[in-house]
Design an enzyme around this catalytic site. Structure first.
Site, PDB file in Angstrom:
ATOM      1  N   ASN A   1       0.838  -1.207   0.000  1.00  0.00           N
ATOM      2  CA  ASN A   1       0.000   0.000   0.000  1.00  0.00           C
ATOM      3  C   ASN A   1       0.868   1.250   0.000  1.00  0.00           C
ATOM      4  OD1 ASN A   1      -2.418  -1.323   0.054  1.00  0.00           O
ATOM      5  ND2 ASN A   1      -2.844  -0.948   2.229  1.00  0.00           N
TER       6      ASN A   1
ATOM      7  N   ARG B   1     -10.941  -4.404 -13.625  1.00  0.00           N
ATOM      8  CA  ARG B   1      -9.802  -5.235 -13.265  1.00  0.00           C
ATOM      9  C   ARG B   1     -10.246  -6.674 -13.412  1.00  0.00           C
ATOM     10  NH1 ARG B   1      -7.593  -1.650  -8.233  1.00  0.00           N
ATOM     11  NH2 ARG B   1      -6.145  -0.453  -9.507  1.00  0.00           N
TER      12      ARG B   1
ATOM     13  N   ARG C   1      -5.324   1.373 -12.508  1.00  0.00           N
ATOM     14  CA  ARG C   1      -3.969   1.626 -12.057  1.00  0.00           C
ATOM     15  C   ARG C   1      -3.157   0.345 -11.839  1.00  0.00           C
ATOM     16  NH1 ARG C   1      -4.154   6.573  -8.628  1.00  0.00           N
ATOM     17  NH2 ARG C   1      -3.424   7.712 -10.427  1.00  0.00           N
TER      18      ARG C   1
ATOM     19  N   HIS D   1     -15.571   3.106 -14.556  1.00  0.00           N
ATOM     20  CA  HIS D   1     -15.445   2.419 -13.282  1.00  0.00           C
ATOM     21  C   HIS D   1     -16.715   1.649 -12.945  1.00  0.00           C
ATOM     22  CE1 HIS D   1     -14.706   2.496  -8.758  1.00  0.00           C
ATOM     23  NE2 HIS D   1     -13.634   1.946  -9.256  1.00  0.00           N
TER      24      HIS D   1
ATOM     25  N   TYR E   1     -12.878  -9.324  -1.410  1.00  0.00           N
ATOM     26  CA  TYR E   1     -13.535  -8.026  -1.230  1.00  0.00           C
ATOM     27  C   TYR E   1     -14.996  -8.251  -0.890  1.00  0.00           C
ATOM     28  CZ  TYR E   1      -9.654  -5.797  -3.856  1.00  0.00           C
ATOM     29  OH  TYR E   1      -8.446  -5.335  -4.301  1.00  0.00           O
TER      30      TYR E   1
ATOM     31  N   ARG F   1     -14.078   2.738   4.920  1.00  0.00           N
ATOM     32  CA  ARG F   1     -12.926   1.888   5.196  1.00  0.00           C
ATOM     33  C   ARG F   1     -11.619   2.649   5.086  1.00  0.00           C
ATOM     34  NH1 ARG F   1      -9.548  -0.114   1.661  1.00  0.00           N
ATOM     35  NH2 ARG F   1     -11.040   0.193  -0.023  1.00  0.00           N
TER      36      ARG F   1
ATOM     37  N   HIS G   1     -15.604  -3.234   0.454  1.00  0.00           N
ATOM     38  CA  HIS G   1     -15.551  -2.594  -0.854  1.00  0.00           C
ATOM     39  C   HIS G   1     -16.922  -2.128  -1.352  1.00  0.00           C
ATOM     40  CE1 HIS G   1     -14.495  -2.533  -5.274  1.00  0.00           C
ATOM     41  NE2 HIS G   1     -13.460  -1.908  -4.760  1.00  0.00           N
TER      42      HIS G   1
END
Lengths: 749, 544
Positions: free
Chosen positions: A66, A393, A423, A453, A486, A582, A610
């Protein structure tokens, strides 16, 4: 970064943005500090004794990876701002320079904590459990012989040592690679020469050693082995000193999209560029000599504040691989058995199941299989005319991609909106894009300037009664791997209104049509922001006129200053606002006269929270929305996002219940304080509840029952099936740790 | 693939001045419509044509790309039937033919260029098929105004009938082009606009006195925006009307706002912002001619008209009959305007229909051809108003210039050709009217000519002598049986003269058998005396 920078001429400076929030800077929490706080909550998981040892190891690794990403993107962006002479303060009032200083101070403090946990708690515990990390200096004879051979046959062939002198410039050191710096000299009177060698990333970072002791297994770090045999690299030279180091480079992708004729090419180019961005962080082992550090610092043009001196092995991201070392399963979480809800258990087609009524899934507790099955069935069904899907993703070997390819093969119209700009996933995304195109899919790479997205799948099917549309809308990506890690929500529907608006939405993305007026779906960046404003304002108005009003929401991050200002106004009007955030939260709760009606909880645990859930009281209507968007500026302004209402009463009730459970969690919840720090929830007088464990055990239990029932049913012995089922009654929902007071103390620490 | 037996998927495409629009719909067995896709993509057709007179090559490319996208969507729904039309921009483009050809070549989509009247007709068809209380409005009286980019179309209905329909060159894009040089010179551009509009509509002022119209319907692509802005609502479709009060209030609000401010304040595109005030000025002007308290904005487009047309034709709905009646009424109004002998016209129409229906098995013509036959029969003599001598040629020209509402150019050409050859020459000569028709259409035209000629012959004397006409078909013979109280020698003679052409076209030999019903009273006044000069002229003409 110490050299004089020539600032841009005044006219080229970006215009000052007036955020017009109407609230003072001090009511906002700096985004970067908020993020570091979040990462600290991840770190806290490494000393939670309720987490199995190897899970704690994994959290150490997550903390590091991270942080790497944070430096490459966020810190890099601040550096860019300074370079460009852009010194507009953030909503909290800090200039980029001030932010960098605060980040460095805080990050260093946290890293210190990380290594203290590693050295004082994790490594000793590992040893106790038969996992010995051995120092290069303490190898026994047999182990030494092993590493000698390993170095000769495996490591040596892939090493490329490089010396720096007047004819050879400082080599390009790869971003995030681990290296060993050394000073060497041929003769005593020579001035020392700098040399560097990369610890090969193709080899495992951790190497298992033979161990004759009775204390379990032994391991050594790759760089330790290399350090032992450095003299083999420069045979006639003397090694005067050697120490590992690692650099992080600026990797923020900034495309001039308006000029890019082909987005795909642009990203491929930028990928190459990323490797050689400016160095923004230098990590060294604390033992590194002053001479070595000087050379590095000068060569990399790195500031004092950007040097991170570390007591222990650099780059703990490798612990993620260590986590997978076979033989330590007992030190990990029991794998979750996602629940396949009863309606999906027989051979009925997904189209039938969805036609009956709207269906809802809560991952990872509910299985992701039905989503994959829908796409697979659509690919095979001769009546399906078209499949459209957004992919952000995708997993490595995605069954969804495979099914889409097959559907195209069968002559169906397959449209895939693939977001290349996800990303750090670009490279794999480009591969999938090419693969899908070859299979005959119509692949679109998103709108210029906007990341797609939203998560949506649309299937058009010809049925007896005409065209029918099936839809899956979700809060998470179509990734069957992350669906196990998630928490995300998804809705299946064949509601015609949703279906036709989904079509219109895709037409907008594919460029067939102008954005239309939609009633059921709200789309960012078109009108999502306005819509949220309206909903928040509505609650405020209700509160002002004395009616009950509340807002409850779960999201990943809350950053957008204008949304925050609206929430403050609602709080001032008396709206009760309970948020589950979160990650980063820039809203400062509990400030008298501003945000005293707002609470912010954060659950960080085994599963990454998530879901994006927005629940508004709306004068008793109790409207529940799901979305792909967080309350972040980028989600509302620069991404294509979807928000949809849950209309089915049963599903709505279930989501409200889930929100209730998450908000009543006591064991994993940390509460954001007025000062921007997070504290463990005060558990006194509260029922102890571990929400994630509650959900997963419930799913586990139901699945077990199902398996037993199925097996016994197959044995045609229903009676005993029933008795066993009864004996397996659901465990009480409250999970109490054996030694709760002690843990609580440690956590509060 | 499963093909739904009950439903048909069709696509309607409109190549408009500002944008390309497509609707994909699913049509049920009962003619019900479900919209599957509704698309709109901006294209600069109008800009090209109204400033350059033609469409640029790059624009054609752009249009083809959009159409290829549309086509992909059609495939996604298995749409088999496509109706693509183009309106004013392409209609006025000097490179119209190449353009249409290029589009077909590149996309496989055949585009029909609509004439003004047919465009209007399709829009009104959409209203009839989609507005539940249209009947009431049409009865009480409604003014329909469509503000297009080039023209304003005004139509008045009352007592269920069309009162008049008018096209005024006052479209918003045209207005802006005409007055653009003034925009920079005058501070009071909006007032100037108002004056200009008034100067072009003064002859319509009488409407206010002559009719009392309670309803006002505003059509056109700007209406959605105008509705949203006047009603101050975000989501269109909530209301399909604008109270006149709100309209006027907003009118005042924007009256003095320059275009850039409109763009900023209301989030409009530059095109929309530019056309907003001109459109509203026009609407205000026309709404003022009625007693309406609100503007009805049904958000219907040409595509809805295409869909309605498809449904009406396919399912022969009630609406379709209403349209036939409307068109026939228009034709009669036209015939009356040119002082036609309507008794004769009606008689010819009737006889022609009797022949048409009797020959159903052999002529192979369609229902729409029957309508063309009727129209030709009604208007065949209207050229006499101009010139008795070559009246058939005049009829042809008058029909072509009439702007009959609802007919395609092809259909108008057929009707015109039939009127041209209804009396004398054989239509084999090289003739512009026929050359423009396809081979298939020429056959249809010939058949209709043969039918009109025979029907005309049956009332040569313009005195409706033959009653109770029945048709007998036997192998190669067609026998017309009728009764008459007076002598029908003239009719029988002309009939015989025309039999050759009829036989050539249909392969049937026509005979006439008139049963004489003797009636003493009228004996003296039979025939002859009532034969008009025109009839004789016509009769002798048949010989040539």
């Amino acid at each position: 970064m110490q050299e004089a920078k020539s600032p841009l001429p005044q006219s080229m400076k970006p215009p000052a943005t007036n955020l017009k929030t109407g609230f003072k800077n001090k009511y906002f929490i700096n985004r970067e500090l908020g993020w570091l706080e979040f990462n600290y909550r991840v770190l806290e998981e490494t000393w939670d004794k309720d987490n199995p040892l190897f899970e704690r190891l994994k959290f150490l690794s997550i903390f590091s990876s991270n942080l790497d990403e944070f430096f490459m993107v966020r810190v890099a962006s601040l550096e860019d701002q300074i370079l460009a002479g852009y010194d507009i303060p953030d909503p909290a009032g800090y200039s980029p320079q001030q932010q960098l200083e605060m980040i460095a101070a805080k990050a260093k403090q946290m890293i210190k904590k990380q290594y203290s946990i590693l050295n004082k708690s994790i490594i000793p515990q590992l040893k106790k459990n038969g996992f010995n990390l051995v120092d290069g200096a303490r190898l026994d004879k047999k182990q030494l012989a092993f590493v000698k051979n390993y170095f000769k046959t495996t490591i040596y062939p892939v090493l490329t040592p490089m010396a720096v002198d007047s004819s050879r410039p400082f080599p390009l050191v790869q971003n995030r690679s681990l290296n060993i710096a050394m000073l060497i000299r041929e003769r005593k009177k020579d001035t020392p020469t700098f040399a560097t060698v990369q610890v090969p990333s193709v080899l495992p970072r951790i190497v298992e050693l033979p161990n004759k002791m009775n204390d379990g297994r032994a391991f050594i770090l790759l760089e330790e082995i290399i350090l032992l045999f450095l003299d083999k690299l420069f045979s006639s030279y003397e090694i005067m000193g050697a120490s590992p180091y690692r650099i992080t480079r600026n990797a923020d992708l900034q495309f001039q999209e308006e000029d890019a004729t082909d987005l795909l090419q642009e990203i491929e180019k930028s990928l190459k560029r990323r490797r050689w961005g400016a160095a923004i962080r230098l990590e060294i082992e604390a033992s590194m000599s002053k001479e070595l550090l000087d050379v590095l610092q000068k060569a990399l043009e790195i500031g004092e504040n950007e040097i991170y001196s570390i007591k222990g092995p650099l780059d703990l991201t490798f612990l993620m691989k260590t986590y997978s070392t076979p033989g330590f399963e007992h030190l990990k979480f029991k794998p979750i058995e996602p629940l396949l809800p009863p309606v999906y258990r027989d051979d009925r087609s997904m189209f039938n199941i969805i036609s009956e009524e709207d269906r809802f899934l809560y991952h990872p507790y509910d299985s992701f299989d039905p989503v994959v099955r829908l796409v697979q069935e659509a690919a095979e069904d001769p009546n399906v005319l078209a499949i459209k899907q957004t992919l952000y993703r995708v997993s490595g070997d995605s069954p969804i991609i495979k099914a889409l390819g097959e559907a195209a093969d069968r002559g169906k119209q397959v449209t895939v909106l693939l977001e290349l700009k996800a990303r750090f996933d670009e490279e794999s995304n480009i591969q999938w894009a090419k693969k899908l195109e070859q299979a005959g899919c119509h692949v679109i790479y998103g709108l210029v300037g906007l990341k797609t997205h939203s998560k949506i799948t649309l299937i058009v099917r010809m049925e007896e009664d005409g065209i029918k549309r099936y839809l899956h809308l979700g809060t998470g990506n179509y990734n069957d791997n992350t669906a196990r890690l998630y928490t995300d929500m998804g809705l299946f529907t064949s509601n015609e209104l949703y279906g036709s608006e989904a079509s219109a939405f895709f037409n907008m993305l594919t460029g067939y049509s102008e954005p239309p007026d939609l009633l059921k779906l709200t789309v960012a960046p078109l009108n999502l922001r306005k819509f949220f404003y309206k909903l928040i304002r509505e609650e405020a108005e209700n509160a002002r006129s004395g009616k009950k009003a509340f807002i409850r929401a779960q999201m990943n991050s809350l950053v957008d200053p204008r949304i925050i200002a609206k929430l403050y106004r609602a709080s001032q009007a008396g709206v009760k606002i309970d948020l589950l955030v979160r990650g980063v939260c820039c809203l400062r709760p509990g400030v008298k006269g501003v945000s005293e009606n707002i609470t912010v909880h954060s659950i960080v645990g085994r599963f990454l929270e998530h879901s994006r859930i927005y629940h508004f009281h709306r004068g008793g209507l109790n409207t529940v929305y799901l979305s792909s968007a967080d309350w972040m500026t980028r989600n509302l302004n620069r991404r294509v996002e979807l928000l949809f209402e849950i209309e089915n009463q049963d599903i709505k009730d279930r989501i409200i219940n889930i929100l209730n459970t998450l908000l009543s969690d006591t064991l994993k919840t940390r509460v954001l304080q007025k000062d921007g720090s997070y504290k463990w929830l005060d558990k006194r007088g509260k029922k102890k509840l571990h929400a994630q464990a509650f959900f997963s055990e419930k799913a586990d239990q139901e699945m077990k029952e199902y398996f037993i029932e199925k097996q016994l049913y197959d044995d045609s012995d229903k009676a005993s099936a029933l008795s066993i089922k009864n004996s397996l009654k659901l465990e009480p929902t409250v999970l109490v740790s054996a030694d709760e007071d002690e843990t609580a103390k440690e956590k509060a620490d | 693939m499963l093909i739904s037996k009950k439903k048909t998927v069709m696509s309607a495409i409109d190549l408009g001045s500002y944008s390309l629009k497509m609707k994909i719909v699913e049509v049920g067995e009962d003619g019900s419509v479900r919209i599957l896709e509704n698309l709109s993509k901006p294209a600069s057709l109008g800009k090209d044509v109204f400033s350059l007179g033609k469409v640029k090559y790059e624009t054609v490319d752009e249009i083809c790309d959009i159409l290829i996208g549309f086509k992909m969507l059609m495939q996604e729904y298995g749409s088999k039937k496509t109706q693509a039309v183009a309106t004013s921009a392409i209609r006025e483009a000097s490179n119209k033919d190449q353009l249409i050809d290029l589009i077909t070549l590149k996309t496989g989509i055949k585009v029909e260029v609509l004439n003004n009247a047919r465009e209007k007709f399709l829009t009104y068809k959409a209203i009839r098929n989609n507005l539940p209380d249209y009947e009431k409005m049409y009865y009480e009286g409604v003014m329909l105004v469509e503000v297009g980019s080039g023209n304003v179309e005004v139509t008045l209905y009352q007592k269920g009938h069309l009162i008049f329909t008018h096209s005024i060159k006052l479209g918003h894009l045209r207005l802006r082009k005409v007055l653009s040089s003034l925009e920079k010179r005058s501070m009071d551009f909006p007032i100037l606009l108002e004056e200009y509009v008034n100067s072009h509509t003064d002859r319509l002022e009488r409407i206010k006195e002559s009719y009392s119209i309670p309803h006002f319907m505003a059509l056109g692509s700007e209406m959605k925006t105008i509705n949203k802005l006047c009603n101050k609502t975000d989501r269109a479709g909530e209301l399909n009307e604008v109270p006149l009060k709100k309209f006027n209030k907003f009118y005042v609000e924007i009256f003095n706002k320059p275009t850039p401010l409109l763009i900023e304040d209301y989030g409009l595109s530059a095109d929309l912002a530019g056309s907003l005030l001109p459109s509203m000025i026009i609407l205000k002007k026309f709404a003022g001619l009625t007693r309406a308290k609100k503007l009805i904005t049904p958000y219907l487009s040409l595509n809805d008209g295409l869909v309605a047309d498809f449904i009406n034709k396919r399912f022969k709905t009630r609406h379709h009959e209403e349209f036939e009646i409307d068109i026939l009424k228009q034709a009669r109004t036209l015939a009356l305007k040119y002082e036609t002998d309507l008794d004769h016209a009606d008689n010819v129409e009737n006889s022609a229909l009797i022949l048409f229906d009797a020959l159903k098995q052999t002529h192979g013509l369609k229902r729409t051809d029957r309508l063309l036959l009727q129209l030709a029969a009604i208007m065949h003599d209207c050229g006499k108003y101009v010139n008795l001598d070559r009246h058939h040629e005049m009829s042809c020209e008058l029909v072509k210039g009439s702007g009959l509402f609802g007919l395609s150019n092809r259909e108008i050409n057929i009707v015109a050709a039939v009127t041209k050859y209804h009396s004398a020459q054989s239509p084999y000569n090289i003739d512009d009217n026929l050359v423009s028709l396809s081979g298939k259409d020429r056959v249809i035209t010939s058949k209709l000519i043969a039918l009109v000629r025979l029907a005309d012959a049956l009332d040569t004397s313009h005195s409706q002598k033959l009653k109770n006409i029945r048709i007998g078909l036997k192998e190669k013979e067609l026998t017309v049986r009728a009764e008459s109280e007076t002598d029908t020698t003239l009719e029988e003679w002309v009939f015989d003269n025309n039999s050759f052409f009829f036989q050539e076209v249909f392969g049937l030999y026509p005979q006439i058998k008139v049963k004489r019903k003797i009636d003493c009273h009228d004996q003296g006044s039979i025939a002859g005396s009532k034969i008009s000069a025109a009839a004789i002229h016509e009769a002798t003409g048949h010989k040539s």
